[in-house]
Design a protein around this motif. Structure first.
Motif, mmCIF file in Angstrom:
data_model
loop_
_atom_site.group_PDB
_atom_site.id
_atom_site.type_symbol
_atom_site.label_atom_id
_atom_site.label_comp_id
_atom_site.label_asym_id
_atom_site.label_seq_id
_atom_site.Cartn_x
_atom_site.Cartn_y
_atom_site.Cartn_z
ATOM 1 N N VAL A 71 0.843 -1.205 0.000
ATOM 2 C CA VAL A 71 0.000 0.000 0.000
ATOM 3 C C VAL A 71 0.876 1.252 0.000
ATOM 4 O O VAL A 71 0.646 2.193 -0.770
ATOM 5 N N CYS A 72 1.888 1.273 0.852
ATOM 6 C CA CYS A 72 2.804 2.422 0.923
ATOM 7 C C CYS A 72 3.596 2.559 -0.377
ATOM 8 O O CYS A 72 3.823 3.672 -0.867
ATOM 9 N N PHE A 73 4.018 1.431 -0.935
ATOM 10 C CA PHE A 73 4.820 1.418 -2.155
ATOM 11 C C PHE A 73 4.062 2.061 -3.317
ATOM 12 O O PHE A 73 4.586 2.911 -4.038
ATOM 13 N N THR A 74 2.813 1.657 -3.510
ATOM 14 C CA THR A 74 2.017 2.218 -4.608
ATOM 15 C C THR A 74 1.618 3.662 -4.347
ATOM 16 O O THR A 74 1.454 4.444 -5.286
ATOM 17 N N LEU A 75 1.483 4.012 -3.066
ATOM 18 C CA LEU A 75 1.107 5.388 -2.721
ATOM 19 C C LEU A 75 2.169 6.386 -3.161
ATOM 20 O O LEU A 75 1.863 7.564 -3.391
#
Length: 316
Positions: A71-75
């Motif tokens: 989730v953090c990576f794509t954000l």
């Protein structure tokens, strides 16, 4: 930094996937659907593995961390990419570019080490099952997770600070959809040999070293599985790690094409597709792979849905 006869670059233009406005709208809809599925799928994994008592094991603890990391990576890049697809001003500030690059390296490196921790967990579970609960205790799992997350700090700080300290005096158009190392490196107006050597060394350390640990773990796992006398036992043992093997293959297979050859002769379009696969597609596929190939996760989802339905019926 001194730029003779040129103005120091203060912002960059992200070229993105296409300059065709009609195609940009279609891509926006497609990428928005993919991003929505990514968020819903990973948050579902986090919720189910957190709430279901049957999934309070080290394997699902690491899976929960992987979903949070995805989730953090794509954000880091997808929201900006979506905005650029519907905005005529496809620009990012110099500081914004460095910030995006820092967190991209941070979460990417952390994911590499988290995958190696997950492989070690499967190694202990299959190769040393009688001592599994003793070895993979709560304290060790917590330290392994914290270590995986924090492993991205040194490489992200070094890579970003060194690259952004180079002079950018010429072209300011990044032929990519986010501020990644290789496309930004092409805009540097001085010799980058030292940086490329350092980048290759960092890649070998923070990508290939975790991959080597994964390779060693699964070599031992496969050897142990093949020695099991029961075909049912072999199938059950392999099913517990097959999902992770698929995810690792997708992630490392595409990422290595970009970072083991930062100035390769691949076309920009090919590089964008490769980057898109491991930054957007793989995070979407991870929860799908783990959900469809894992009976425990599917059963936990059914239980959670059943509980929600019964609660609503009680209210009515």
């Amino acid at each position: 930094m001194i730029c003779e006869n040129h103005t120091q670059v203060t912002e960059f233009i992200l070229r993105g996937f296409t300059n065709n406005p009609e195609m940009e709208v279609s891509l926006f809809v497609l990428f928005l659907v993919i991003y929505t599925v990514t968020l819903l799928g990973n948050f579902l994994i986090v919720t189910v593995t957190s709430m279901d008592p049957a999934l309070q094991t080290p394997m699902y603890f690491f899976l929960r961390n992987l979903s949070l990391l995805e989730v953090c990576f794509t954000l880091v890049m997808v929201p900006k990419m979506l905005v650029d697809l519907v905005s005529p001003r496809k620009r990012i500030s110099f500081i914004g570019c460095g910030t995006q690059m820092y967190f991209f390296f941070f979460f990417g490196s952390s994911e590499c080490f988290l995958h190696s921790m997950m492989a070690y967990d499967r190694f202990v579970a299959i190769c040393n099952p009688l001592r599994y609960s003793v070895i993979m205790n709560r304290s060790l799992c917590l330290w392994m997770a914290v270590g995986s997350w924090m492993s991205g700090v040194p490489v992200s700080m070094l890579q970003t600070a060194w690259l952004m300290a180079h002079p950018f005096c010429g072209p300011s158009t990044i032929d990519h959809f986010f501020c990644d190392g290789p496309p930004v490196l092409k805009l540097v107006t001085e010799d980058t040999t030292m940086y490329e050597m350092q980048a290759l060394a960092s890649t070998l350390l923070f990508i290939m070293f975790p991959f080597s640990l994964i390779l060693v773990s699964y070599t031992r796992i496969i050897k142990t599985i093949l020695m099991l006398p029961s075909a049912t036992g072999r199938q059950k043992a392999f099913s517990t790690c097959s999902s992770h093997l698929i995810v690792v293959s997708l992630f490392y297979g595409t990422a290595s094409l970009t970072y083991l050859r930062p100035k390769s002769n691949q076309s920009p379009e090919s590089k964008k597709l490769v980057s898109f696969s491991y930054t957007v597609i793989t995070p979407m596929l991870n929860p799908i792979i783990y959900s469809l190939r894992n009976n425990e996760v599917k059963a936990a989802v059914k239980r959670m849905i059943t509980v929600k339905v019964l609660q609503k019926l009680d209210v009515l």
